[in-house]
Scaffold this motif. Structure first.
Motif, PDB file in Angstrom:
ATOM      1  N   SER A 191       0.832  -1.205   0.000  1.00  0.00           N
ATOM      2  CA  SER A 191       0.000   0.000   0.000  1.00  0.00           C
ATOM      3  C   SER A 191       0.863   1.251   0.000  1.00  0.00           C
ATOM      4  O   SER A 191       2.071   1.202   0.263  1.00  0.00           O
ATOM      5  N   GLY A 192       0.189   2.370  -0.248  1.00  0.00           N
ATOM      6  CA  GLY A 192       0.878   3.650  -0.181  1.00  0.00           C
ATOM      7  C   GLY A 192       1.424   3.939   1.201  1.00  0.00           C
ATOM      8  O   GLY A 192       2.492   4.543   1.343  1.00  0.00           O
ATOM      9  N   ASP A 193       0.705   3.514   2.249  1.00  0.00           N
ATOM     10  CA  ASP A 193       1.202   3.710   3.610  1.00  0.00           C
ATOM     11  C   ASP A 193       2.514   2.954   3.830  1.00  0.00           C
ATOM     12  O   ASP A 193       3.430   3.453   4.503  1.00  0.00           O
ATOM     13  N   ASP A 194       2.619   1.751   3.265  1.00  0.00           N
ATOM     14  CA  ASP A 194       3.860   0.995   3.385  1.00  0.00           C
ATOM     15  C   ASP A 194       5.008   1.723   2.688  1.00  0.00           C
ATOM     16  O   ASP A 194       6.139   1.774   3.183  1.00  0.00           O
ATOM     17  N   ALA A 195       4.715   2.301   1.554  1.00  0.00           N
ATOM     18  CA  ALA A 195       5.747   3.057   0.838  1.00  0.00           C
ATOM     19  C   ALA A 195       6.202   4.253   1.647  1.00  0.00           C
ATOM     20  O   ALA A 195       7.408   4.557   1.715  1.00  0.00           O
ATOM     21  N   GLU A 196       5.252   4.963   2.278  1.00  0.00           N
ATOM     22  CA  GLU A 196       5.615   6.120   3.108  1.00  0.00           C
ATOM     23  C   GLU A 196       6.441   5.685   4.312  1.00  0.00           C
ATOM     24  O   GLU A 196       7.393   6.361   4.708  1.00  0.00           O
ATOM     25  N   ILE A 249      16.198  -0.924  -0.557  1.00  0.00           N
ATOM     26  CA  ILE A 249      14.940  -1.628  -0.319  1.00  0.00           C
ATOM     27  C   ILE A 249      13.779  -0.877  -0.969  1.00  0.00           C
ATOM     28  O   ILE A 249      12.934  -1.455  -1.657  1.00  0.00           O
ATOM     29  N   VAL A 250      13.744   0.434  -0.759  1.00  0.00           N
ATOM     30  CA  VAL A 250      12.683   1.246  -1.363  1.00  0.00           C
ATOM     31  C   VAL A 250      12.721   1.135  -2.878  1.00  0.00           C
ATOM     32  O   VAL A 250      11.695   0.948  -3.539  1.00  0.00           O
ATOM     33  N   LEU A 251      13.912   1.242  -3.444  1.00  0.00           N
ATOM     34  CA  LEU A 251      14.031   1.246  -4.897  1.00  0.00           C
ATOM     35  C   LEU A 251      13.701  -0.111  -5.506  1.00  0.00           C
ATOM     36  O   LEU A 251      13.304  -0.190  -6.675  1.00  0.00           O
ATOM     37  N   ILE A 266       8.787   9.156  -4.160  1.00  0.00           N
ATOM     38  CA  ILE A 266       9.437   8.359  -3.113  1.00  0.00           C
ATOM     39  C   ILE A 266      10.714   7.723  -3.647  1.00  0.00           C
ATOM     40  O   ILE A 266      11.751   7.704  -2.962  1.00  0.00           O
ATOM     41  N   GLN A 267      10.658   7.240  -4.869  1.00  0.00           N
ATOM     42  CA  GLN A 267      11.872   6.667  -5.460  1.00  0.00           C
ATOM     43  C   GLN A 267      12.954   7.738  -5.626  1.00  0.00           C
ATOM     44  O   GLN A 267      14.139   7.478  -5.411  1.00  0.00           O
ATOM     45  N   GLY A 268      12.547   8.942  -6.019  1.00  0.00           N
ATOM     46  CA  GLY A 268      13.514  10.030  -6.134  1.00  0.00           C
ATOM     47  C   GLY A 268      14.137  10.382  -4.798  1.00  0.00           C
ATOM     48  O   GLY A 268      15.350  10.637  -4.705  1.00  0.00           O
ATOM     49  N   GLU A 269      13.334  10.395  -3.747  1.00  0.00           N
ATOM     50  CA  GLU A 269      13.860  10.685  -2.413  1.00  0.00           C
ATOM     51  C   GLU A 269      14.858   9.619  -1.981  1.00  0.00           C
ATOM     52  O   GLU A 269      15.893   9.926  -1.371  1.00  0.00           O
ATOM     53  N   GLN A 273      12.490  13.112 -10.613  1.00  0.00           N
ATOM     54  CA  GLN A 273      11.361  12.468  -9.948  1.00  0.00           C
ATOM     55  C   GLN A 273      10.766  13.289  -8.808  1.00  0.00           C
ATOM     56  O   GLN A 273       9.570  13.156  -8.516  1.00  0.00           O
ATOM     57  N   MET A 274      11.567  14.123  -8.151  1.00  0.00           N
ATOM     58  CA  MET A 274      11.083  14.839  -6.983  1.00  0.00           C
ATOM     59  C   MET A 274      10.462  16.174  -7.358  1.00  0.00           C
ATOM     60  O   MET A 274      10.811  16.765  -8.377  1.00  0.00           O
ATOM     61  N   PRO A 275       9.562  16.703  -6.515  1.00  0.00           N
ATOM     62  CA  PRO A 275       8.954  18.010  -6.804  1.00  0.00           C
ATOM     63  C   PRO A 275       9.949  19.138  -6.584  1.00  0.00           C
ATOM     64  O   PRO A 275      10.940  18.975  -5.858  1.00  0.00           O
ATOM     65  N   PRO A 276       9.724  20.319  -7.205  1.00  0.00           N
ATOM     66  CA  PRO A 276      10.652  21.445  -7.045  1.00  0.00           C
ATOM     67  C   PRO A 276      10.768  21.922  -5.603  1.00  0.00           C
ATOM     68  O   PRO A 276      11.843  22.312  -5.152  1.00  0.00           O
TER      69      PRO A 276
END
Length: 501
Positions: free
Chosen positions: A38-43, A112-114, A130-133, A191-194
């Motif tokens: 889920s998105g929560d797991d990604a966060e 792990i995230v990537l 998230i991948q960019g971070e 990938q990340m926001p400005p």
């Protein structure tokens, strides 16, 4: 980082370093397949990546002591940092091991995230961010490793077994590590926001480009450094109006491009303020780290330069005078006699004052800067000057930093702009005065030494001058790198130690 969502990820067998006290489901019941759903797991997973930057081996302590104590900025009589102070480190020096291990903890969590976040069904934009971070943090960790130790094992997949073939990688070359850092930052910037308007704790496109500029300056890739810094400048970032208002950090203003977040709790507090400030600003009295050298105080203009000028007395809640605030440092009870009723010798003299929170049992709430816009401007000015010599473009960026400090703007007719060397000296000076105690001085002195090996006399003071001071006059180039930790050498037969150790 603040640890709102870290517990689920720490339960994963993938993070073998997580603390035993975390009482979660048995490890046998939690796997990548049933966690990353889920998105929560990604966060949660990206929060754990940021959390690795908080540790004592990273920006919670040792990166600041390693980046300042060997330099001409700071001194200490503490045995805890004596090896760094006297440039007498060995493969068994604690900071040498701590920084290495903590960096790989961050790298493994980013890996792990990537590997697993791309498979999660969630908002596609946030998944990409998230991948960019994760790429940004991996790049930051590898950059800290390569400039400290040279070539290191380049691990781009998570460590998921104890097989020697997976654990024991050989050292990559420095060039290979730098190439990976640049690649990760370029991808992260896409990938990340400005900006991080919705969450100031996160890295952004500007963070990635600011770090990329620092990386390229370190390698003397001047055109690439100018381009990376120029992207941040084009984003219309502004310096804070007041240098004093930057400290303590706490996400103050657009100038902060990336900082380490601390919650001030036992599992999320900043160790550093207790280690560098005098009692009673801190928990108790002992010999502190990173004390400003007399040479640095004499080097600064403590009257006109608003980064170093006196702005008022520091008084505690009981109305007791604790010292004179010079913005970057506190002159703590310097003129008071020592007696049984007042400060011990440990708490008299000069101390950094960019972290100002009172003691909280070594769990300060003060954040720590990793990247500030002021450094981006200085990197841009340096890159332009190294390519073409003094120009109105370089001076315009440098003047933003000088004028914020209350110093007069330079013109093409100024003595500091008379030649490439004159402007280089001025940029070096402003870097030292602007970024003092923020963990960059030793790394600057190292790159100055390497620059001088290519262009003799380019910088007036380098790491080799400090090395000679403590190594019986020998300008030993082996000390331009830290040794690999002995424990890593013992565990990994493929590792070869740096020369001289």
């Amino acid at each position: 980082m603040k640890k709102a969502y870290i517990l689920p990820l720490c339960a994963l067998a993938l993070l073998a370093s997580c603390d035993d006290f975390l009482q979660k489901e048995p490890l046998t019941s939690i796997t990548p397949n049933n966690f990353f759903t889920s998105g929560d797991d990604a966060e949660s997973s990206i929060t754990a990546v940021y959390d690795a930057l908080q540790g004592a081996g990273a920006y919670g302590q040792d990166l600041f002591t390693m980046g300042e104590m060997p330099s001409d900025n700071t001194t200490s009589v503490s045995n805890d940092v004596n090896a760094l102070e006297t440039i007498a480190w060995t493969p068994n020096t604690s900071q040498v091991g701590n920084v290495f291990r903590q960096a790989y903890l961050g790298i493994n969590r980013a890996n792990i995230v990537l590997k697993y976040v791309p498979t999660i069904t969630m908002d596609t934009l946030r998944r990409s961010q998230i991948q960019g971070e994760a790429r940004f943090v991996r790049a930051l960790c590898y950059f800290n490793l390569v400039r400290a130790y040279g070539g290191v094992p380049l691990r781009l997949e998570p460590t998921e077994t104890a097989q020697p073939s997976e654990l024991n990688l050989p050292r990559a070359t420095p060039e290979q590590v730098y190439e990976q850092v640049v690649t990760d930052l370029q991808k992260a910037a896409i990938q990340m926001p400005p900006t991080a308007a919705s969450n100031l704790n996160r890295a952004t496109k500007n963070s990635a480009n600011a770090l990329l500029a620092r990386v390229q300056v370190t390698q003397r890739n001047w055109a690439a450094a100018q381009a990376a810094a120029g992207k941040v400048i084009a984003a219309n970032i502004q310096l804070n109006n007041s240098f004093r208002a930057l400290f303590p950090a706490e996400n103050k203003g657009a100038e902060s491009l990336f900082e380490i977040q601390f919650a001030g709790t036992p599992d999320g507090g900043n160790l550093l303020p207790d280690e560098i400030l005098p009692f009673p600003l801190t928990t108790y009295s002992f010999s502190k780290f990173n004390l400003p050298t007399a040479e640095l105080i004499a080097y600064a203009d403590t009257v006109n330069d608003q980064r170093w000028s006196y702005v008022g007395n520091v008084v505690n809640s009981a109305g007791k005078f604790l010292g004179r605030n010079h913005v970057s440092y506190i002159d703590s009870r310097k003129n008071q006699a020592i007696s049984s009723s007042n400060s011990a010798i440990n708490d008299r003299g000069n101390f950094p004052y960019k972290w100002t929170s009172s003691g909280n049992n070594f769990n300060s709430i003060d954040n720590s800067y990793v990247l500030r816009y002021a450094e981006v401007l200085l990197n841009y000015a340096e890159a332009v000057n190294e390519q073409n010599g003094p120009s109105t473009d370089a001076l315009a960026k440098l003047n933003l930093v000088r004028q914020r400090a209350g110093l007069a703007a330079l013109t093409m007719g100024s003595a500091q702009a008379a030649s490439k060397q004159a402007l280089r000296n001025e940029i070096d000076r402003q870097r030292r005065l602007e970024l003092a105690f923020e963990g960059e001085r030793w790394w600057d002195l190292l790159r100055y030494a390497r620059h001088n090996q290519v262009e003799a006399g380019a910088h007036t003071v380098t790491a080799l001058d400090l090395i000679a001071q403590f190594r019986k006059g020998a300008r030993d180039v082996n000390y331009l790198l830290f040794p690999l930790p002995q424990a890593e050498i013992n565990n990994n037969p493929q590792l070869q130690q740096n020369p001289g150790y």
